[in-house]
Design an enzyme around this catalytic site. Structure first.
Site, PDB file in Angstrom:
ATOM      1  N   LYS A 114       0.838  -1.211   0.000  1.00 34.04           N
ATOM      2  CA  LYS A 114       0.000   0.000   0.000  1.00 34.04           C
ATOM      3  C   LYS A 114       0.865   1.249   0.000  1.00 34.04           C
ATOM      4  CE  LYS A 114      -4.271  -1.707   1.972  1.00 34.04           C
ATOM      5  NZ  LYS A 114      -5.289  -1.507   2.992  1.00 34.04           N
ATOM      6  N   LYS A 195      -5.565  -9.374  -5.612  1.00 34.14           N
ATOM      7  CA  LYS A 195      -6.797  -9.812  -4.946  1.00 34.14           C
ATOM      8  C   LYS A 195      -7.962  -8.855  -5.240  1.00 34.14           C
ATOM      9  CE  LYS A 195      -6.815  -7.468  -0.540  1.00 34.14           C
ATOM     10  NZ  LYS A 195      -7.450  -7.406   0.729  1.00 34.14           N
ATOM     11  N   LYS A 198     -12.181  -4.064  -2.143  1.00 32.88           N
ATOM     12  CA  LYS A 198     -13.274  -3.084  -2.216  1.00 32.88           C
ATOM     13  C   LYS A 198     -12.773  -1.658  -2.435  1.00 32.88           C
ATOM     14  CE  LYS A 198     -14.350  -3.857   2.555  1.00 32.88           C
ATOM     15  NZ  LYS A 198     -13.121  -3.585   3.279  1.00 32.88           N
TER      16      LYS A 198
END
Ligand code: AQP
Length: 331
Positions: A114, A195, A198
């Site tokens: 991230k 992956k 959301k």
């Protein structure tokens, strides 16, 4: 009667719940509430590790709570609450930040991935796995049902519990991860190397919990596969196809290899994946539509859930604060 063991898990209100959330975690939460004392929270403090519009955060938090009921969680059996409504979460996180080391947090792969996506990295993104450890340890949770992406974070929570207990005396239960045997890491349908998530924009690659059957069929039909046309389960060589086989296996309680053996053509497989997923999510869509008629019910569920969670969390926090030597406030 032996006391039931505790389970805890959480989900960030960072966007619409996905099929990955459902297969990797949420549907197992529902199964576990039968035989365990279950605590399930919307981890709104975690959502602040990334940029999120305040109005969207509030709306997502309410939406997440509604979805938790729609998947079949029963508020009489499970405490359903919002993380920030229980102030012991950040309080215990501080004690655990003073237990964790910079080195071990720097090794968290989710942090590294991230951090690469952002020009400036929030300190909260770095320390978020410690807050997650606090979420778990506050409830003496023996088990934490999560998807495969959380494996390393649960390992950290275990390590911090063991270190704290060793340093200050027996204080926390050391938790175990429960990771499902199938669909523990659902991949994006357009980018099968990453992956399904959301918070990452991928309109055709992500199936949402509340997608209509037509939307599901469209996304599955357009899912990226490969050109050799042979149906076999090979995650390295055929990641897109393997993902579809995993999905159908998880939805129909078979192994991906069994599913692969039943098909010769990608088109037939895709048709059955779409149908199975639509059916799997149908009860969730239906219950969600019913619940939307009574928004005050959710407020009540969250208030009761927070009260139950607070009773457990405050006792653990007092125990941990006492163990490290913080002076208790005068009664
Ligand atoms: N693709 C997935 N496959 C299986 N399980 C998954 N989970 C998440 N994605 C998958 C599991 O769902 C639970 C809640 O997830 P989360 O809120 O921690 O993470 P997210 O859905 O991945 O949300 P974000 O905001 O988009 O996070 P990032 O940015 O990390 O991708 C967890 O048990 C998780 O394992």
């Amino acid at each position: 009667m032996a006391p039931m063991s505790r389970v805890l898990s959480g989900i960030a209100p960072s966007g619409n719940f996905t099929l990955g959330n459902y297969l990797g975690a949420l549907r197992h939460w529902v199964a576990l509430q039968d035989d365990n004392e279950a605590f399930y929270c919307v981890v709104d403090l975690h959502a602040l590790t990334d940029s999120i519009d305040p109005a969207a955060l509030q709306a997502n938090t309410c939406d997440a709570a509604l979805n938790m009921l729609a998947i079949g969680l029963d508020p009489h059996r499970s405490a359903i609450f919002v993380q920030s409504h229980v102030p012991e979460h950040p309080r215990l996180a501080w004690l655990l930040e003073c237990t964790a080391t910079m080195g071990e947090l720097s090794r968290m792969t989710q942090y590294k991935e991230k951090a690469e996506r952002h020009e400036t990295v929030r300190a909260g993104l770095f320390t978020y796995p410690v807050l997650m450890a606090a979420d778990i340890l506050l409830y003496d949770a023996a088990a934490v049902p999560v998807g495969d992406d959380q494996r390393q974070h649960i390992e950290l929570a275990r390590e911090l519990a063991i270190r704290f207990n060793h340093r200050y005396g027996e204080t926390f239960t050391v938790p175990e991860a429960i990771i499902p045997p199938a669909a523990a890491r659902v991949m994006d349908l357009q980018h099968p190397e990453r992956k399904m998530s959301k918070s990452v924009e991928s309109p055709l690659g992500t199936i949402s919990l509340l997608d209509s059957p037509d939307d599901i069929a469209k996304k599955v039909r357009k899912a990226v596969t490969d050109t050799d046309g042979e149906v076999r389960y090979d995650q390295d060589a055929k990641p897109g196809l393997a993902n579809l086989l995993d999905l159908l296996a998880a939805a129909t309680d078979r192994t991906p290899q069994e599913v692969a053996g039943a098909y010769e053509r990608y088109g037939d497989l895709k048709n059955d994946v779409a149908e199975a997923l639509s059916e799997l999510l149908r009860p969730v869509r239906e219950l969600r539509a019913e619940l939307e008629g009574d928004p005050s019910h959710v407020d009540q569920v969250l208030a009761e859930g927070a009260a139950r969670a607070h009773a457990v969390a405050s006792a653990t926090y007092v125990r941990a604060a006492g163990a490290v030597g913080l002076l208790p406030p005068a009664p």
